[in-house]
Design a protein around this motif. Structure first.
Motif, mmCIF file in Angstrom:
data_model
loop_
_atom_site.group_PDB
_atom_site.id
_atom_site.type_symbol
_atom_site.label_atom_id
_atom_site.label_comp_id
_atom_site.label_asym_id
_atom_site.label_seq_id
_atom_site.Cartn_x
_atom_site.Cartn_y
_atom_site.Cartn_z
ATOM 1 N N GLU A 14 55.314 46.843 39.477
ATOM 2 C CA GLU A 14 54.639 47.328 38.280
ATOM 3 C C GLU A 14 53.530 46.371 37.853
ATOM 4 O OE1 GLU A 14 57.250 48.611 35.177
ATOM 5 O OE2 GLU A 14 55.596 49.061 33.815
ATOM 6 N N ASN A 15 53.817 45.059 37.990
ATOM 7 C CA ASN A 15 52.800 44.061 37.668
ATOM 8 C C ASN A 15 51.570 44.214 38.547
ATOM 9 O OD1 ASN A 15 53.037 41.989 35.613
ATOM 10 N ND2 ASN A 15 55.101 41.736 36.454
ATOM 11 N N GLU A 17 50.620 46.780 40.243
ATOM 12 C CA GLU A 17 49.952 48.049 39.965
ATOM 13 C C GLU A 17 49.098 47.940 38.693
ATOM 14 O OE1 GLU A 17 51.469 52.643 40.576
ATOM 15 O OE2 GLU A 17 52.871 51.132 39.879
ATOM 16 N N ALA A 18 49.667 47.337 37.670
ATOM 17 C CA ALA A 18 48.946 47.197 36.398
ATOM 18 C C ALA A 18 47.650 46.423 36.597
ATOM 19 C CB ALA A 18 49.826 46.499 35.378
ATOM 20 N N PHE A 19 47.719 45.345 37.380
ATOM 21 C CA PHE A 19 46.497 44.558 37.584
ATOM 22 C C PHE A 19 45.459 45.338 38.393
ATOM 23 C CE2 PHE A 19 49.273 40.981 36.369
ATOM 24 C CZ PHE A 19 48.503 40.553 35.297
ATOM 25 N N TYR A 21 45.011 48.508 38.098
ATOM 26 C CA TYR A 21 44.387 49.403 37.120
ATOM 27 C C TYR A 21 43.388 48.664 36.240
ATOM 28 C CZ TYR A 21 47.462 53.346 38.127
ATOM 29 O OH TYR A 21 48.096 54.382 38.726
ATOM 30 N N LEU A 22 43.729 47.400 35.949
ATOM 31 C CA LEU A 22 42.850 46.632 35.064
ATOM 32 C C LEU A 22 41.617 46.100 35.785
ATOM 33 C CD1 LEU A 22 45.409 44.457 33.056
ATOM 34 C CD2 LEU A 22 44.076 46.377 32.208
ATOM 35 N N PRO A 24 38.992 47.125 37.818
ATOM 36 C CA PRO A 24 37.585 47.552 37.726
ATOM 37 C C PRO A 24 36.937 47.135 36.411
ATOM 38 C CG PRO A 24 38.987 49.377 38.425
ATOM 39 C CD PRO A 24 39.906 48.264 38.038
ATOM 40 N N ALA A 25 37.587 47.470 35.285
ATOM 41 C CA ALA A 25 37.029 47.078 33.994
ATOM 42 C C ALA A 25 37.044 45.559 33.857
ATOM 43 C CB ALA A 25 37.814 47.726 32.862
ATOM 44 N N ILE A 28 34.099 43.699 35.654
ATOM 45 C CA ILE A 28 32.837 43.872 34.921
ATOM 46 C C ILE A 28 32.841 43.026 33.643
ATOM 47 C CG2 ILE A 28 31.382 45.535 33.680
ATOM 48 C CD1 ILE A 28 31.285 46.203 36.528
ATOM 49 N N LEU A 29 33.952 43.089 32.908
ATOM 50 C CA LEU A 29 34.021 42.338 31.653
ATOM 51 C C LEU A 29 33.949 40.842 31.919
ATOM 52 C CD1 LEU A 29 36.721 44.272 29.581
ATOM 53 C CD2 LEU A 29 34.251 44.276 29.292
ATOM 54 N N VAL A 31 32.477 39.255 34.495
ATOM 55 C CA VAL A 31 31.153 38.790 34.942
ATOM 56 C C VAL A 31 30.092 38.985 33.866
ATOM 57 C CG1 VAL A 31 29.336 39.117 36.661
ATOM 58 C CG2 VAL A 31 31.738 39.247 37.337
ATOM 59 N N PHE A 32 30.120 40.142 33.186
ATOM 60 C CA PHE A 32 29.004 40.441 32.277
ATOM 61 C C PHE A 32 29.342 40.265 30.799
ATOM 62 C CE2 PHE A 32 27.925 42.765 36.178
ATOM 63 C CZ PHE A 32 26.682 42.203 36.420
ATOM 64 N N TRP A 33 30.582 39.884 30.482
ATOM 65 C CA TRP A 33 30.936 39.656 29.084
ATOM 66 C C TRP A 33 31.526 38.270 28.857
ATOM 67 C CZ3 TRP A 33 30.494 43.430 25.039
ATOM 68 C CH2 TRP A 33 29.908 44.628 25.476
ATOM 69 N N PHE A 34 32.640 37.943 29.542
ATOM 70 C CA PHE A 34 33.288 36.650 29.279
ATOM 71 C C PHE A 34 32.429 35.487 29.788
ATOM 72 C CE2 PHE A 34 36.873 39.574 29.161
ATOM 73 C CZ PHE A 34 37.456 39.205 27.960
ATOM 74 N N THR B 124 36.615 53.385 34.421
ATOM 75 C CA THR B 124 37.215 52.054 34.282
ATOM 76 C C THR B 124 38.042 51.966 33.003
ATOM 77 O OG1 THR B 124 35.279 51.170 33.150
ATOM 78 C CG2 THR B 124 35.344 50.902 35.534
ATOM 79 N N LEU B 127 41.494 53.797 33.340
ATOM 80 C CA LEU B 127 42.455 53.006 34.120
ATOM 81 C C LEU B 127 43.008 51.845 33.291
ATOM 82 C CD1 LEU B 127 40.634 52.852 37.571
ATOM 83 C CD2 LEU B 127 42.755 54.065 37.049
ATOM 84 N N ALA B 131 46.890 51.169 31.717
ATOM 85 C CA ALA B 131 47.715 49.977 31.938
ATOM 86 C C ALA B 131 48.163 49.381 30.603
ATOM 87 C CB ALA B 131 46.940 48.941 32.753
ATOM 88 N N MET B 135 52.101 50.481 30.705
ATOM 89 C CA MET B 135 52.735 49.643 31.723
ATOM 90 C C MET B 135 53.107 48.287 31.137
ATOM 91 S SD MET B 135 50.230 50.684 34.823
ATOM 92 C CE MET B 135 51.111 50.150 36.260
ATOM 93 N N ARG B 136 54.082 47.645 31.798
ATOM 94 C CA ARG B 136 54.474 46.310 31.377
ATOM 95 C C ARG B 136 53.982 45.313 32.424
ATOM 96 N NH1 ARG B 136 60.679 46.867 30.473
ATOM 97 N NH2 ARG B 136 60.274 48.347 32.149
ATOM 98 N N PHE B 137 53.285 44.285 31.984
ATOM 99 C CA PHE B 137 52.844 43.257 32.946
ATOM 100 C C PHE B 137 52.674 41.926 32.230
ATOM 101 C CE2 PHE B 137 49.238 45.696 31.418
ATOM 102 C CZ PHE B 137 48.317 44.741 31.036
ATOM 103 N N MET B 150 36.424 40.694 22.217
ATOM 104 C CA MET B 150 35.114 41.026 22.766
ATOM 105 C C MET B 150 34.354 42.019 21.882
ATOM 106 S SD MET B 150 33.795 39.747 25.433
ATOM 107 C CE MET B 150 34.327 38.093 25.124
ATOM 108 N N LEU B 158 25.058 38.059 24.663
ATOM 109 C CA LEU B 158 25.207 38.237 26.104
ATOM 110 C C LEU B 158 23.858 38.424 26.798
ATOM 111 C CD1 LEU B 158 28.041 40.892 25.857
ATOM 112 C CD2 LEU B 158 28.285 38.426 25.943
ATOM 113 N N ASN B 162 23.137 37.122 30.591
ATOM 114 C CA ASN B 162 23.141 38.254 31.518
ATOM 115 C C ASN B 162 21.801 38.392 32.222
ATOM 116 O OD1 ASN B 162 25.687 39.296 31.613
ATOM 117 N ND2 ASN B 162 25.395 40.655 29.867
ATOM 118 N N ALA B 184 31.720 48.902 31.877
ATOM 119 C CA ALA B 184 32.996 48.744 31.178
ATOM 120 C C ALA B 184 32.696 48.635 29.698
ATOM 121 C CB ALA B 184 33.720 47.492 31.658
#
Lengths: 328, 311
Positions: A14-15, A17-19, A21-22, A24-25, A28-29, A31-34, B124, B127, B131, B135-137, B150, B158, B162, B184
């Protein structure tokens, strides 16, 4: 034992799988936000210019920040931004609340009025700024036509008038305001504020309307039995029960107002008469992406803006947040 | 007196007559039938109509100026109805961009950018929101807190880093520069997560019994149930992309890669006081958004109303 192992395996799956899912977003976050938030601090501490690369720049410490507070144009843009926020936000909220309350009274065609008042908000900023610039034109704009030929007043210079609004209002009374701090936003800035108020009323109105419709009618019915006046109902029912919505709108309107840029760039492309419409984001754009491309300095300005917005959010949350009435 | 102003004169007389009739009815009801509340609603309507006219006025002014000749557009006092209707203005404005470019190119760049970033953001965000909601992680709380944090960071912070990142990647003047950083959205993740949380877990149990995996469940069950929030997120993302000026202004400098907004902004600098053409260009820039709004009005208004209220 076997059972436990299979549960562990399921947990791991489950862990993973969750990662997935996370991811793609997340990428991007990252590289272009944090990364930029961190990189921004570094850039603001260097003399980065235009097309420089990392190895070409020099670390200059806090020089950009110190320079900013000695830069009279930056200070002016700070003052202009505060003027803009202080005038535009309350005006928008008050007008929007009045319209929302009128629409919430049982009237016919409410949805038509709602559409009409909301329409400016969905239109594109650039296009309507061009329209308003034409509207305010000193020689052949509609604004002066209305003033001169319908109201028989004198024409105004609108977007090219550097005098503060308070100064202009008090001048006929013979009162002269010495300090630029008290002169208020220039008429040029007020013209831009009218445009942004015109555009943002719809947004605030929709949210107020949703808030008003959430208030239980039985409160009003009880108050009417007790013979409460219109003002008492507003003072003791509507306003307190609407306060979470008002508070939310106040915060996001202020944050957005601090970031005003597009109408400024379109309506006064050079920062207005006497630089009275140059706001922080406009000044950042001028310094960073026009002329000398002082990216380091522009990054420092962006960070100052960031800190102001952060502080506002925190102060409002701490002080106002406690007093805001929430429904149980 | 020309033909146009005579006909507008008749129109004015007709409107004044209708208005006088309404006022007379109100007076009759208030004075003779003693219905006081009619007076209140008469005042409410007056305020709303006058305010509404003020809201519409700039659109009206834009539309009629788009048809005027240059002389008429810069005449003072201006006319409320054009003396001649010049459709040619729209063609002139459309072909105004430099070289062999037209506004068609700007529209194309804007549409590609807005459609790609909307589709990407929805994918994105769905998905990630799934999660976070179901989901639990490890580190879920921390990651979600970071996403929320954010939302407070102004985009201007940014901007410069950027720009530097894109310069390093050699992406300036490309579609990637316009699209990829906006694939995103923390706002959409948050909005969708809130909605997904309200979907009962019984459905997931049932889906598992039927042998469905998580991805299939997301596509076949969660997303169809979440249409309103998907449309709302889609509208917001599309509009943000369509209306953005600062970012495309910075990452593109060739006329071929200008979005509609950057094209318009450039046009204001080049056209000077050709206000009839500027208004024509503004008109065709505004019309697609207004059409979109009229089709999706319900979702616009519900979506905005929802953001203001806690669940």
């Amino acid at each position: 034992m076997n059972h436990l192992a299979s549960r562990k395996k399921k947990h791991l799956k489950e862990n993973l799988e969750a990662f997935a899912y996370l991811a793609p977003a997340g990428i991007i976050l990252l590289v272009f936000w944090f990364l930029p938030v961190v990189l921004s601090v570094y850039v603001s501490l260097t003399n980065w210019k235009g097309a420089d690369t990392l190895d070409m720049v020099r670390f200059v410490g806090l020089r950009n920040y110190l320079w900013a507070f000695r830069d009279e144009y930056f200070i002016k843009s700070l003052l202009n931004t505060f003027n803009y926020v202080i005038v535009s936000v309350p005006t928008t909220l008050v007008v929007a609340l009045i319209i929302a309350m009128l629409l919430n009274a049982k009237i016919k065609c409410a949805h038509i009025f709602r559409t009409v008042y909301f329409l400016p908000f969905v239109t594109t900023w650039v296009a309507i700024s061009i329209v308003w610039k034409y509207f305010y034109h000193r020689e052949f704009g509609l604004a002066n036509h209305l003033l001169m030929n319908y109201l028989h007043l004198g024409g105004l210079n609108w977007l090219s008038e550097p005098r503060g609004i308070v100064e202009m209002l008090l001048a006929p009374l013979g009162i002269d305001i010495g300090s630029p701090l008290l002169a208020g936003p220039s008429l040029a800035m007020v013209s831009i504020i009218l445009t942004t108020v015109w555009r943002d009323i719809g947004f605030c109105m929709i949210i107020f309307l949703a808030g008003l419709q959430n208030i239980d009618r039985s409160y009003y019915e009880a108050a009417e039995i007790d013979g409460a006046s219109w003002l008492q109902k507003f003072r003791h029912i509507t306003f307190p029960l609407l306060s979470p919505v008002t508070f939310f709108l106040l915060i996001i309107s202020m944050i957005n107002a601090f970031k005003v840029f597009v109408p400024i760039l379109i309506m006064t492309p050079t920062g207005g008469p006497d630089n009275t419409t140059s706001t922080m984001v406009f000044y950042l754009y001028e310094k960073g992406f026009r002329g000398l491309w002082l990216l380091g300095y522009a990054a420092a300005i962006a960070y100052i803006l960031f800190v102001i917005i952060m502080l506002l959010t925190i102060i409002q949350n701490v002080i106002l947040g406690r007093r805001v009435h929430y429904e149980a | 007196m020309n033909e146009a102003s005579t006909s507008s004169g008749y129109l004015m007389i007709l409107l004044v007559c209708i208005y006088a009739a309404i006022i007379a009815t109100v007076c009759y009801k208030v004075i003779v039938q003693k219905k006081r509340q009619i007076l209140t609603s008469a005042i409410v309507y007056h305020v709303l109509v006058i305010g509404g006219l003020f809201m519409i006025l700039p659109f009206y002014w834009m539309a009629i100026t788009a048809f005027k000749s240059l002389q008429e557009a810069i005449a003072f006092p201006p006319s409320w109805i054009p003396t001649e209707w010049r459709w040619q203005n729209f063609l002139d404005a459309w072909n105004a961009p430099p070289g062999d470019l037209t506004f068609g190119r700007y529209f194309f760049v804007s549409i590609v950018t807005a459609v790609a970033s909307t589709a990407g953001t929805l994918a994105t965000a769905a998905l990630a929101a799934y999660a976070f909601a179901k989901m639990r992680f490890i580190g879920k709380g921390l990651f979600f807190y970071l996403v929320l944090a954010m939302m407070m960071v102004p985009g201007q912070v940014l901007l410069i880093p950027n720009y530097i990142i894109l310069q390093t990647l050699n992406w300036i003047n490309t579609y990637q520069a316009l699209i990829v950083p906006w694939l995103a959205s923390v706002f959409c993740i948050f909005l969708m997560r809130q909605f997904f949380m309200t979907i009962p877990d019984d459905l997931w149990d049932a889906a598992q019994i039927d042998g469905s995996g998580r991805f299939r469940y997301l596509i076949m069950v969660i997303l169809p149930l979440s249409k309103p929030v998907l449309i709302t997120s889609g509208i917001f993302t599309f509009l943000a992309s369509w209306n953005s000026l600062l970012w495309p202004l910075i990452v593109t400098n060739s006329p071929h890669m200008r979005t509609l907004m950057v094209g318009l902004q450039n046009f204001t600098e080049e056209a000077g006081s050709k206000y009839h053409l500027l208004m024509a260009a503004s008109t065709f820039a505004i019309i697609p958004v207004i059409i979109l709004f009229f089709f999706l009005q319900r979702f616009f208004i519900q979506g905005i109303a929802r953001t203001g209220l806690k669940d």
